[in-house]
Design an enzyme around this catalytic site. Structure first.
Site, mmCIF file in Angstrom:
data_model
loop_
_atom_site.group_PDB
_atom_site.id
_atom_site.type_symbol
_atom_site.label_atom_id
_atom_site.label_comp_id
_atom_site.label_asym_id
_atom_site.label_seq_id
_atom_site.Cartn_x
_atom_site.Cartn_y
_atom_site.Cartn_z
ATOM 1 N N ASP A 95 0.843 -1.186 0.000
ATOM 2 C CA ASP A 95 0.000 0.000 0.000
ATOM 3 C C ASP A 95 0.888 1.250 0.000
ATOM 4 O OD1 ASP A 95 -1.737 2.017 0.397
ATOM 5 O OD2 ASP A 95 -2.527 1.305 2.317
ATOM 6 N N ARG B 154 32.108 19.006 -3.641
ATOM 7 C CA ARG B 154 32.253 19.019 -2.189
ATOM 8 C C ARG B 154 31.026 19.539 -1.440
ATOM 9 N NH1 ARG B 154 37.275 18.958 -0.304
ATOM 10 N NH2 ARG B 154 36.976 20.738 1.062
ATOM 11 N N HIS C 35 31.234 14.414 0.279
ATOM 12 C CA HIS C 35 31.887 14.746 -0.993
ATOM 13 C C HIS C 35 31.540 13.664 -2.007
ATOM 14 C CE1 HIS C 35 35.301 16.991 1.334
ATOM 15 N NE2 HIS C 35 34.125 17.579 1.442
ATOM 16 N N GLU D 93 34.783 9.664 9.498
ATOM 17 C CA GLU D 93 34.555 9.459 8.058
ATOM 18 C C GLU D 93 34.923 8.030 7.717
ATOM 19 O OE1 GLU D 93 36.005 12.432 5.198
ATOM 20 O OE2 GLU D 93 36.743 10.809 3.920
ATOM 21 N N GLU E 45 37.512 12.551 12.082
ATOM 22 C CA GLU E 45 37.513 13.801 11.319
ATOM 23 C C GLU E 45 37.954 14.961 12.212
ATOM 24 O OE1 GLU E 45 37.524 15.577 8.837
ATOM 25 O OE2 GLU E 45 37.349 14.098 7.235
ATOM 26 N N GLU F 8 32.238 10.228 0.164
ATOM 27 C CA GLU F 8 32.953 10.275 1.456
ATOM 28 C C GLU F 8 31.953 10.723 2.506
ATOM 29 O OE1 GLU F 8 36.680 12.617 1.148
ATOM 30 O OE2 GLU F 8 36.177 12.733 -0.963
HETATM 31 P P1 ADP Z 1 39.794 12.963 -0.180
HETATM 32 O O1 ADP Z 1 41.197 13.136 -0.664
HETATM 33 O O2 ADP Z 1 38.871 13.988 -0.752
HETATM 34 O O3 ADP Z 1 39.691 12.857 1.324
HETATM 35 P P2 ADP Z 1 39.121 10.132 -0.196
HETATM 36 O O4 ADP Z 1 40.407 9.401 -0.410
HETATM 37 O O5 ADP Z 1 38.606 10.206 1.197
HETATM 38 O O6 ADP Z 1 39.308 11.592 -0.835
HETATM 39 O O7 ADP Z 1 37.974 9.520 -1.118
HETATM 40 C C1 ADP Z 1 38.121 9.405 -2.487
HETATM 41 C C2 ADP Z 1 36.947 8.665 -3.076
HETATM 42 O O8 ADP Z 1 37.022 8.756 -4.509
HETATM 43 C C3 ADP Z 1 36.913 7.180 -2.747
HETATM 44 O O9 ADP Z 1 35.577 6.789 -2.484
HETATM 45 C C4 ADP Z 1 37.410 6.544 -4.051
HETATM 46 O O10 ADP Z 1 36.978 5.201 -4.255
HETATM 47 C C5 ADP Z 1 36.777 7.475 -5.053
HETATM 48 N N1 ADP Z 1 37.309 7.360 -6.424
HETATM 49 C C6 ADP Z 1 38.514 6.955 -6.857
HETATM 50 N N2 ADP Z 1 38.566 6.918 -8.203
HETATM 51 C C7 ADP Z 1 37.350 7.319 -8.660
HETATM 52 C C8 ADP Z 1 36.760 7.477 -9.943
HETATM 53 N N3 ADP Z 1 37.428 7.244 -11.076
HETATM 54 N N4 ADP Z 1 35.480 7.890 -10.001
HETATM 55 C C9 ADP Z 1 34.765 8.151 -8.889
HETATM 56 N N5 ADP Z 1 35.269 8.014 -7.658
HETATM 57 C C10 ADP Z 1 36.534 7.601 -7.527
HETATM 58 MG MG MG Z 2 37.018 14.720 -0.165
HETATM 59 MG MG MG Z 3 36.348 14.442 5.280
HETATM 60 MG MG MG Z 4 38.111 11.962 2.548
HETATM 61 MG MG MG Z 5 41.364 10.792 2.108
#
Ligand code: ADP
Ligand code: MG
Ligand code: MG
Ligand code: MG
Ligand code: MG
Length: 442
Positions: free
Chosen positions: A52, A333, A243, A194, A187, A130
């Site tokens: 429903d 972001r 992000h 995170e 964080e 993220e």
């Molecule tokens: P930041 O440096 O902003 O803290 P993170 O390392 O925390 O970044 O997160 C990066 C994210 O981007 C991860 O989820 C990763 O799997 C993702 N990522 C990596 N390559 C690609 C891609 N080609 N397309 C989309 N997302 C991607």
């Molecule tokens: Mg980021």
């Molecule tokens: Mg962060």
């Molecule tokens: Mg990050």
């Molecule tokens: Mg990172």
């Protein structure tokens, strides 16, 4: 379909599953469940299970309330925190009308529609979110508070953090459910965490975001903590964002990567950025959907405010992380974890595709800290801001054909109605700040 169906039936039997939750979200992204027993699973997998829809927000009028759930067999997963005997599993579902057509109020269907538009150009969208969240203590009566017990900072490894145990358990649970966890850390703000999982195709990631939030809340509760994805629970410290890293793949290759270009980005990547920037103010209504979202999007707390992009610094709305090759991506972001991930991803992709189809050139990248510029400098460079309130964002959404189209008329109408009501409720309240400011002044 039959092979997939039989695989699910076999997996369910093997795992000793007794109950299956058929899951879907309403327009606001709130997770809904219809629980069935293992005996009904085959019928459910055939899409013959009616429910429903009149009690689900934004779904239907009472007189046309019969809806069908079509489980996606790829989304079968057993809840690892439930007992082995009489276990519980779930399936994510699409919502269908009684006549067999996809229901226009189903956010998962809305995303699939935009994904199909990308597929026509040969693209699959990859998303890596993220997710940030706070862990708060609960008081004696079990009600969540705003109290944290840790004093840890970014990447801090001190044992004072009660949340560490909870987060470790969240990571292990998510891994058992098929998530590939890439990183998990404390964080910047006290009590803030995170957890990042590996990027994947957009639909899978939207399902995973919904699942993630539900798992994090469940595990927090089992550790006597309250997890919240509210964007800005405490004034004066960082809020929680989500992000959204995004890229387009074609035949298994990342089409955003072009080794010949000085910035090693392809024309498609530049146009995608152009599209995102053009529609960013309307996307906010979907990616930042609450009154509270706009308390996060203010200067001074690492959250974006201005419409600009950069490969170097972390202050603008769009960052291009340094990684290239398969990891070439655009990081938006602004989104926060209170959004409906199906709609937020659909809106971003729609904007990016508009950029590609209409070859929208992005402005020059802004490698200076925009927050250090004054109003006049920003104006001269043509740098505008994200909306300052939910109301402003909803008005932007209504004025943006492309993002309206990402939602479709049914979802758009219900969404705008709900968000305007939310804004009005907030607007007529008398907040503590006003009392503090004016009670003695006048
Ligand atoms: P930041 O440096 O902003 O803290 P993170 O390392 O925390 O970044 O997160 C990066 C994210 O981007 C991860 O989820 C990763 O799997 C993702 N990522 C990596 N390559 C690609 C891609 N080609 N397309 C989309 N997302 C991607
Ligand atoms: Mg980021
Ligand atoms: Mg962060
Ligand atoms: Mg990050
Ligand atoms: Mg990172």
């Amino acid at each position: 379909h039959d092979t997939l169906k039989n695989e699910v039936l076999a997996k369910a039997r093997e795992a000793g599953v007794k109950f299956i939750r058929l899951q879907f979200t309403d327009i606001l992204g709130v997770l809904k469940n219809v629980a069935i027993t293992i005996e009904q699973l085959e019928k459910a997998l055939d899409g013959e299970l009616m429910f429903d829809g009149s009690s689900i927000f934004g779904f239907t009028r009472i007189e046309e309330s019969d809806m069908y759930l079509r489980p996606d067999p790829q989304t079968f997963v057993v809840f690892p925190w439930r007992p082995r005997e009489g276990g519980v599993a779930r399936l994510m579902c699409d919502v269908y009308n009684p006549d067999g057509t996809p229901f226009a109020g189903c956010p998962r269907n809305a995303l699939k529609k935009v994904l199909a538009e990308a597929a026509e150009l040969g693209y699959t969208m990859q998303v890596g979110p993220e997710l940030e969240f706070f862990l708060f203590q609960v008081d004696g009566s079990g009600a969540p508070s705003l109290k944290t017990h840790d004093r840890a900072g970014y990447f801090d490894l001190t044992p004072v953090d009660l949340g560490e145990n909870a987060r470790r358990s969240m990571v292990l649970t998510l891994e058992e459910m098929g998530f590939e966890i890439e990183a998990s850390h404390h964080e910047v703000a006290p009590g803030q965490h995170e957890i990042d999982f590996k990027y994947s195709n957009a639909l899978d990631v939207a399902d995973k975001i919904v699942t993630f939030k539900f798992v994090v809340r469940t595990i927090a509760q089992r550790h006597g903590l309250h997890a919240t994805f509210m964007p800005k629970p405490v004034f004066g410290i960082n809020g929680s964002g989500m992000h959204m890293n995004q890229s387009l793949f074609k035949n298994g290759a990342n089409v955003f990567f072009d080794p010949q270009d000085p910035g090693q980005l392809s024309k498609d990547a530049y146009h995608y950025i152009g599209g995102l920037l053009k529609h960013a103010r309307a996307i906010a209504a979907v990616a930042n959907p609450t009154v509270n979202s706009y308390k996060r999007l203010v200067p001074g707390y690492e959250a974006p405010v201005y419409l600009a992009w950069s490969g170097r610094n972390r202050s603008p709305l769009i960052r291009i992380p340094a990684k290239r090759g398969m990891s070439t991506r655009v990081e938006l972001r602004s989104p926060d974890p209170s959004c409906n991930p199906y709609l937020a991803i659909a809106a971003c992709l729609k904007a990016g595709l508009d950029g590609i189809k209409n070859e929208i050139a992005p402005p020059l990248p802004c490698d200076r800290n925009i927050y250090e510029m004054d109003e006049a400098e920003r104006k001269e460079l043509g740098i505008y801001s994200l909306p300052g309130s939910l109301k402003e964002a909803v008005d932007e959404l209504l004025a943006d054909e492309v993002i309206r189209d990402a939602l479709g008329p049914h979802i758009l109408a219900k969404y705008v109605e709900a968000k305007n009501a939310e804004w009005d409720q907030y607007r007529v309240q008398v907040h503590n700040w006003e009392v503090d400011k004016y009670l003695t002044m006048f």
